[in-house]
Write an enzyme that holds these catalytic residues in place. Structure first.
Site, PDB file in Angstrom:
ATOM      1  N   CYS A   1       0.858  -1.167   0.133  1.00 47.48           N
ATOM      2  CA  CYS A   1       0.024   0.013  -0.034  1.00 47.48           C
ATOM      3  C   CYS A   1       0.817   1.134   0.094  1.00 47.48           C
ATOM      4  O   CYS A   1       1.468   1.476   1.195  1.00 47.48           O
ATOM      5  CB  CYS A   1      -0.774  -0.235   1.241  1.00 47.48           C
ATOM      6  SG  CYS A   1      -1.977   1.532   1.232  1.00 47.48           S
TER       7      CYS A   1
ATOM      8  N   CYS B   1      -0.811   4.605   2.015  1.00 46.80           N
ATOM      9  CA  CYS B   1      -0.896   4.410   3.576  1.00 46.80           C
ATOM     10  C   CYS B   1      -0.072   3.220   3.990  1.00 46.80           C
ATOM     11  O   CYS B   1       0.934   2.793   3.781  1.00 46.80           O
ATOM     12  CB  CYS B   1      -2.268   4.730   4.118  1.00 46.80           C
ATOM     13  SG  CYS B   1      -3.591   3.971   3.576  1.00 46.80           S
TER      14      CYS B   1
END
Lengths: 216, 218
Positions: A115, A118
């Site tokens: 990711c 985040c």
């Protein structure tokens, strides 16, 4: 009604930086005391959440799901079609797995999860991600130099294998279905579940190792 | 926003700590932050995208140097100040200067039995026909905006192919501002070589989940 203004939040962050204790442990202590006093948390509930995510919810869950997929072709089909529905058979549904997608490793394909924006992760099935998954080092490089990242984890991907990197930019959460290792014919689901590693379900490991200690 | 959080493809962050001990929390305070984040009574107008945006707005130096759970703490603290649930002074001292009203009693430990299995779906009913089909060639738009968005900088302006379609999902860009709008969501596969021609790799894909307004036909 809360105002949702970016510039205001940025200013609050600067104030917090300047006024809160510099030690994170002290910052947390102050926050928790304040929240108790303001009746926004029950500290016993905080304890209970920690216990659940320490004792009950973690990568052992993912390992059980993988082991079943290795031994039950009909379950594997359901799992690849709709991960969220399939894990309900185990009661593993929960936080961040409302749109769970399994991606399957094959001799020709290796999958890697990241990711970049985040640190999205399928919590109710893999628990908490390792710190490295949340660091700038991993998030920056997994999409640009996946081979180099895998090398750092001791994984050598041959030129004949296609690497697919999944950047979790929406609410879909990804988990790798690793290949069943050779030499495990006739193993029970429970025994197979003991050898499935967390990293093999993130994709930073390619071959699930056969642990000598896995009990029959 | 073009913030420090948009890390895909950035260089210079050094090696990955592959020998990290496998445990959910490394420090007791990390576990407390997690438990607090799960247990806290929150206003109705907080959501996942507002949380993410508030984390993106952490000072860039703090973002890169403070531990993950410390960033959670700072984000919740900022959201609480913004929502008038606490002042910076109260958060610094740990002592309340004024009681808070309008919140239900905090969740008791018994609530966890159901809360730990609670599933959130971000899918919404389709309102129109999606613009793209699986297999169609698309290009990510080349512009961003200063608010919350989930189109990483490294994919902007690059060409990919629709790998799969997931129905209508809540659009983070407006959901962060509490506007409930959904759009078709697709997984788009970008050839690694299209994203990073300088890496000279000819195989492999990077797949991103992107909303329809992030894409244009090509």
């Amino acid at each position: 009604m809360t105002e949702h203004h970016s510039h205001k939040i940025a200013r609050i962050h600067r104030d917090l930086h300047n006024h809160l204790p510099s030690d994170p442990a002290l910052r947390v202590k102050a926050l928790e005391s304040l929240l108790i006093e303001k009746e926004l948390i029950d500290p016993r509930t905080v304890d209970a959440w920690i216990e659940v995510y320490t004792e009950e919810i973690g990568p052992k869950r993912g390992a059980q799901v993988v082991a079943r997929a290795w031994t039950d072709p009909a379950f594997k089909r359901r799992l690849l079609e709709n991960g969220t529905a399939a894990i309900e058979a185990f009661g593993f549904e929960g936080w961040a797995t409302g749109h769970l997608r399994l991606v399957e490793n094959t001799p020709q394909v290796h999958n890697l999860i990241v990711c970049t924006l985040c640190s999205c992760y399928p919590h109710s099935i893999l628990g908490f991600p390792p710190n490295w998954y949340k660091t700038a080092a991993y998030r920056s490089r997994a999409v640009r130099d996946p081979k180099g990242v895998l090398n750092e984890f001791g994984v050598d991907i041959g030129d004949d294998v296609e690497i697919r990197v999944w950047d979790s930019t929406a609410e879909l959460r990804y988990m790798v279905l690793p290949e069943r290792p050779a030499g495990t014919a006739g193993w029970t689901e429970a025994r197979l579940a003991q050898i499935v590693t967390r990293n093999s379900m993130i994709g930073t490991q390619r071959h699930v190792p056969i642990t000598p200690g896995a009990l029959a | 926003m073009d913030g420090i959080h948009d890390l895909g493809g950035r260089e210079g962050f050094g090696p990955i700590n592959v020998d990290e001990k496998e445990e959910p929390f490394h420090e007791p305070w990390e576990a407390r932050v997690f438990g607090i984040a799960r247990a806290i009574s929150r206003p109705d107008d907080w959501n996942i995208d507002w949380f993410r945006h508030c984390r993106e707005l952490i000072d860039p130096i703090d973002y890169l140097t403070r531990a993950y759970f410390d960033q959670w703490l700072m984000t919740y603290a900022a959201m609480m100040v913004n929502s008038s649930m606490a002042t910076v002074e109260e958060l610094a001292s740990g002592y309340s200067q004024a009681p808070l009203s309008g919140f239900p009693p905090p969740l008791p430990p018994s609530a966890i039995t159901t809360a730990k299995k609670a599933v959130t779906s971000y899918q919404r009913e389709a309102t129109v026909k999606p613009q793209f089909e699986v297999g169609q060639l698309v290009r990510a738009i080349s512009s961003g905006h200063s608010g919350h968005t989930r189109l990483p900088g490294y994919a902007r302006g690059r060409g990919g192919i629709i790998e799969s379609y997931h129905g209508f999902h809540v659009l983070p860009d407006v959901n962060a501002m509490l506007i409930p709008r959904a759009e078709p969501l697709y997984t788009v596969a970008f050839k690694h070589a299209e994203l990073w021609p300088e890496e000279q790799s000819d195989r492999g894909f990077v797949c991103l989940d992107l909303w329809e307004s992030y894409l244009e036909p090509r």
